[in-house]
Enzyme design. Structure first.
Site, mmCIF file in Angstrom:
data_model
loop_
_atom_site.group_PDB
_atom_site.id
_atom_site.type_symbol
_atom_site.label_atom_id
_atom_site.label_comp_id
_atom_site.label_asym_id
_atom_site.label_seq_id
_atom_site.Cartn_x
_atom_site.Cartn_y
_atom_site.Cartn_z
ATOM 1 N NE ARG A 110 -3.532 0.085 2.330
ATOM 2 C CZ ARG A 110 -3.913 0.744 3.530
ATOM 3 N NH1 ARG A 110 -3.701 0.372 4.852
ATOM 4 N NH2 ARG A 110 -4.570 2.038 3.585
ATOM 5 C CB SER A 111 0.641 4.458 -1.782
ATOM 6 O OG SER A 111 1.141 5.743 -1.881
ATOM 7 C CB SER A 112 -1.185 4.742 3.282
ATOM 8 O OG SER A 112 -2.058 5.376 2.323
ATOM 9 N NE ARG A 115 2.036 7.793 -0.365
ATOM 10 C CZ ARG A 115 1.566 8.595 -1.112
ATOM 11 N NH1 ARG A 115 1.197 10.167 -0.959
ATOM 12 N NH2 ARG A 115 0.987 8.491 -2.569
ATOM 13 C CB VAL A 136 5.229 -15.894 3.079
ATOM 14 C CG1 VAL A 136 6.480 -15.241 3.826
ATOM 15 C CG2 VAL A 136 4.748 -17.076 3.931
ATOM 16 C CG LEU A 137 2.746 -10.587 3.460
ATOM 17 C CD1 LEU A 137 1.888 -9.889 4.827
ATOM 18 C CD2 LEU A 137 2.373 -10.222 2.425
ATOM 19 C CD GLU A 138 9.097 -12.117 0.320
ATOM 20 O OE1 GLU A 138 8.779 -11.007 -0.305
ATOM 21 O OE2 GLU A 138 8.711 -13.119 -0.121
ATOM 22 C CE1 TYR A 171 5.627 -22.627 -5.792
ATOM 23 C CE2 TYR A 171 4.103 -23.469 -4.538
ATOM 24 C CZ TYR A 171 5.422 -23.397 -4.892
ATOM 25 O OH TYR A 171 6.290 -23.228 -3.698
ATOM 26 C CE LYS A 178 12.176 -23.371 -2.997
ATOM 27 N NZ LYS A 178 13.566 -22.697 -3.196
#
EC number: 3.5.4.13
Length: 194
Positions: A110-112, A115, A136-138, A171, A178
């Site tokens: 998200r841009s917010s 920033r 999964v978020l890095e 996938y 994996k």
């Protein structure tokens, strides 16, 4: 071709794309659908290894990864996970996503939040055709202040692109996949590369 909001709704209604729990239609924007932050996190243990030899012998890489990654951290819905400046952490989306063999997803932050210095994915924003599981978020905080991140907050937006045809190797059908059906912040499995 990227799906527009009405096509995203249609694909969800017809079960072509599955997102669980399904966000309400108010979370669908012109060409994206908002995803929320889940409860599962992992961080790197500081000073637990001098380096990670990502191209070394598989057994040594596996041992280093085990040493440097924390166990799963579960954050309650009413609590915050603090991401400090210069720190990388793994987390998941609240939602589980399932894509057919002819659709690829793209996750954007998200841009917010950007920033404020928050990167939602370091490089891996492609959601492969045939994917099923939580994303999964890095996370990386490139800002100057710690960021308090709470489960259920909107963390990113997912868009969908129709491929020229169904992937021959989606996938979920690959033997070497994996992160198939991941439901938590799974650490790197680079040691399982072929």
């Amino acid at each position: 071709m990227r799906l527009c909001d009405t096509d995203i709704e249609k694909h969800l209604d017809e079960g072509i794309i599955t997102i669980s729990p399904r966000p309400d239609n108010g979370k669908i924007n012109g060409a994206t659908i908002d995803l929320r932050l889940g409860n599962s996190f992992r961080v790197f243990r500081e000073h637990s290894a001098p380096y990670i030899d990502v191209s070394g012998p598989k057994e040594a890489v596996a041992e280093q990864l085990e040493r440097v990654m924390s166990d799963e951290i579960i954050v309650a819905d009413n609590e915050a996970f603090f991401l400090h400046p210069g720190v990388l952490a793994l987390a998941t989306t609240l939602e589980s996503v399932k894509l057919p063999a002819d659709i690829i997803g793209w996750l954007d932050g998200r841009s917010s939040l950007a920033r404020l210095g928050l990167m939602v994915h370091v490089t891996a924003h492609r959601i492969d055709p045939g994917w099923e599981g939580k994303i999964v978020l890095e996370f990386y905080n490139s800002g100057k202040l710690p960021l308090a991140l709470r489960p259920n907050m909107i963390i990113g937006a997912l868009s969908f692109e129709v491929l020229s045809g169904p992937a021959a190797r989606p996938y979920n059908s690959r033997q070497d996949a994996k992160y198939k059906n991941q439901q938590s912040a799974v650490a790197s499995r680079i040691n399982q590369d072929r």
